[in-house]
Design an enzyme around this catalytic site. Structure first.
Site, PDB file in Angstrom:
ATOM      1  CG  HIS A 240      11.798  -2.376   1.686  1.00 52.05           C
ATOM      2  ND1 HIS A 240      13.084  -2.922   1.745  1.00 52.05           N
ATOM      3  CD2 HIS A 240      11.315  -3.156   0.700  1.00 52.05           C
ATOM      4  CE1 HIS A 240      13.181  -3.735   0.939  1.00 52.05           C
ATOM      5  NE2 HIS A 240      12.089  -4.212   0.236  1.00 52.05           N
ATOM      6  CG  ASP A 291      15.400  -1.624   4.183  1.00 54.07           C
ATOM      7  OD1 ASP A 291      14.219  -1.685   4.812  1.00 54.07           O
ATOM      8  OD2 ASP A 291      15.288  -2.226   2.844  1.00 54.07           O
ATOM      9  CB  SER A 386      12.457  -7.197   0.200  1.00 54.23           C
ATOM     10  OG  SER A 386      12.928  -6.375  -0.884  1.00 54.23           O
TER      11      SER A 386
END
Ligand SMILES: [Ca+2]
Length: 434
Positions: A240, A291, A386
């Site tokens: 992402h 992801d 992230s």
């Protein structure tokens, strides 16, 4: 019913792009815009056809290189590169029936068949050569009795010019075969000594050099995500982070060996441009499954006290719920707060996927995910973290158990953070590394 959707590519911006092909009889194209004004809109041309964009397949007596060319089957694993990408010589050694990917009986591919290697003529140099071929460090061989199960055998000798002489035979002369134990290349070691005191919410400043594999990913000059260095040229991060920003890899920079975002010019902080982004094809933006993305550095880095690779887990490795692992990053230090300048670190316990599913009912927690967090909240990864690593310690080494993926807010009670379960992707990662 499970519907597996692979991302072929993600394009953004005004430019025109090269052709994209679906390898199935099905292709979904999604157009999204974040502009509400009236403009020209999107323009796309569609064509259907048989094997569009695919190289013509080879005849049955030929081997198809990953790069598409056809070569004679006999050129497989003959020690001579015939494919332009050398894929004919890339899967010619295998360690079979070992307890880990680093050990087992040596198997060689010749003329499209696997042969077990006899102990006769084996040398320490051959152990080293085979382990390095497999991407490991050095290795030690033991000689074990050969099973009499109708296998085909081969003796391997090193000629004076260094080339390998392979002689197939029905059995091994002294009845034993080679069992090789390779040692993985050094990884997961913190080089700077640390006293035991210690945007991550509820974390604390990391010591300089504490996490030498953590990378700050800058997109157009701004820190947006974390990543982990797995060798001297590849990073693992979250899909992402790269989604929609993968058309021009050079918009990305990896800041390596970094401590504080306020000083990017320490001598121990090289900055590398990214030249390749490989998103996991199973990544699903909506469900957040798979992801995980690999990024390649334009130029390799040298390892120093401040720059080291983290270890990848073994495919079968289990990280038990309750185990305390660490997260680190430059993300937000509060859900509504600002990002951290100094690398933050925090310890969090792993929880079961079942419990995680109960506490994150908005999502489908798959086997490709893992979760961590305290029941009472207070410690968590947050926006900007992230792509960074969830690191678990085994003996003295640190292992990339997870990749920071998503959560619900940050550090809320009974709202754990979700991470990519890296063990599910080690084959995919090793394929890209080799
Ligand atoms: Ca060849």
């Amino acid at each position: 019913m499970h519907l597996f959707i692979s991302i072929i590519d993600v394009y953004t911006g005004k430019a025109s792009f090269q052709d994209v092909y679906s390898t199935t009889n099905h292709m979904t194209v999604l157009f999204t815009t974040d502009k509400s004004t009236t403009r020209k809109g999107f323009l796309a041309n569609f064509t259907t056809g048989y094997n569009l964009g695919k190289p013509e397949s080879c005849s049955s007596s030929d081997f198809q290189c990953s790069s598409g060319e056809c070569i004679a089957n006999g050129s497989l694993c003959d020690g001579h590169p015939d494919c332009s990408d050398v894929s004919d010589e890339s899967n010619c050694v295998l360690l079979q029936n070992g307890t880990q990917s680093t050990n087992g009986k040596v198997q060689l591919m010749m003329r499209s068949e696997w042969y077990t290697v006899c102990a006769e003529y084996w040398t320490n140099q051959l152990s080293e050569f085979m382990c390095q071929y497999l991407g490991f460090g050095t290795g030690n061989a033991t000689l074990v009795p050969s099973p009499d199960d109708g296998k085909t055998f081969v003796t391997v000798r090193q000629a004076e010019n260094g080339s390998l002489v392979l002689t197939p035979s029905d059995q091994c002369a002294n009845g034993s075969v080679v069992y090789l134990r390779c040692i993985t290349k050094p990884c997961g070691t913190r080089m700077v000594l640390h006293k035991n005191d210690g945007k991550i919410v509820g974390g604390e400043n990391a010591k300089q050099g504490a996490w030498p594999w953590i990378v700050s990913l800058h997109f157009k000059g701004q820190h947006v995500c974390g990543a982990a260095l797995v060798n001297n040229e590849w990073l693992v991060t979250a899909s992402h982070c790269a989604y929609g920003r993968n058309v021009h890899p050079s918009d990305w920079e990896a800041v390596i060996g970094l401590h504080t975002q306020l000083n990017l010019t320490y001598p121990q902080t090289p900055i590398r441009r990214i030249d390749r982004i490989v998103m996991n094809p199973q990544y699903n933006k909506r469900t957040k499954d798979s992801d995980i993305t690999m990024m390649h550095l334009e130029h390799k880095v040298n390892f120093t006290d401040y720059i080291q690779p983290i270890c990848l887990p073994e495919k079968e490795q289990v990280f038990k719920p309750g185990m305390k692992c660490l997260i680190a990053g430059w993300g937000k230090v509060l859900e509504q707060g600002s990002v951290a300048n100094i690398l933050q670190e925090a310890e969090i316990p792993l929880i079961t996927n079942e419990k995680c599913q109960q506490q994150l009912p908005e999502y489908n927690i798959t086997q490709r995910m893992m979760c961590a967090g305290y029941e009472q909240g207070g410690v968590d990864s947050c926006q900007g973290d992230s792509g960074g690593p969830l690191m678990c310690q085994e003996d003295t080494r640190w292992i990339l158990a997870g990749v920071t993926s998503f959560g619900y807010g940050c550090a809320r009670p009974q709202r754990p953070g979700a991470y990519v379960r890296v063990t599910q992707f080690v084959d995919w990662i090793h394929n890209i590394l080799n």
